[in-house]
Motif scaffolding. Structure first.
Motif, PDB file in Angstrom:
ATOM      1  N   TYR A  94      89.371  19.416  76.663  1.00 27.53           N
ATOM      2  CA  TYR A  94      87.229  19.875  77.346  1.00 27.53           C
ATOM      3  C   TYR A  94      86.270  20.451  76.364  1.00 27.53           C
ATOM      4  O   TYR A  94      86.953  20.867  74.920  1.00 27.53           O
ATOM      5  N   ALA A  96      82.781  21.425  75.629  1.00 29.03           N
ATOM      6  CA  ALA A  96      82.372  22.696  75.655  1.00 29.03           C
ATOM      7  C   ALA A  96      80.950  23.322  74.589  1.00 29.03           C
ATOM      8  O   ALA A  96      81.373  22.635  73.847  1.00 29.03           O
ATOM      9  N   TRP A 116      80.676  23.132  80.118  1.00 36.21           N
ATOM     10  CA  TRP A 116      82.256  22.563  79.951  1.00 36.21           C
ATOM     11  C   TRP A 116      81.975  21.284  80.921  1.00 36.21           C
ATOM     12  O   TRP A 116      81.989  20.903  81.746  1.00 36.21           O
TER      13      TRP A 116
END
Length: 126
Positions: A94, A96, A116
């Motif tokens: 991910y 972010a 995110w």
């Protein structure tokens, strides 16, 4: 305010490489810190690498020397170059961001990241 979209994930053999990208859109001028996090099935999300607006970076120890985080501010894009991949790197990755409201730009500061992306899967086979 800010939207993040990851890309570049895939399946590779151990020892291979991948380059993840994170495209930021919206009020990108407000971004103070960006980072990559990952989460394997059944495990908690963990920080991989971060880069602050001043260029300073942090990495979790297990990826140092193998992964490199970088950003192209002109293109509003964050990258994670992953070399010498290991099966233990298998996870959903991910992207972010922290905005100008503050926060600690460090891999351990997961809770300080409030924007995110949806994630991109990285699978490393032996």
């Amino acid at each position: 305010q800010v939207q993040l979209v990851e890309s570049g994930g895939g399946s590779v053999q151990a020892g291979g490489s991948l380059r993840l990208s994170c495209a930021a859109s919206g009020y990108t001028y407000s971004i103070y810190c960006m980072g990559w996090f990952r989460q394997a099935p059944g495990k908690e999300r963990e920080g991989v690498a971060t880069v602050r607006s001043d260029g300073s970076t942090s990495y979790r120890s297990s990826v140092k020397g193998r992964f490199t985080i970088s950003q192209d501010n002109a293109k509003n894009t964050l990258y994670l170059q992953m070399n010498s991949l290991k099966p233990e790197d298998t996870a959903m990755y991910y992207c972010a961001a922290q905005l100008e409201s503050g926060g600690y730009c460090y891999v351990a500061a997961l809770s300080d990241f409030h924007v995110w992306g949806q994630g991109t899967q990285v699978t490393v086979s032996s």
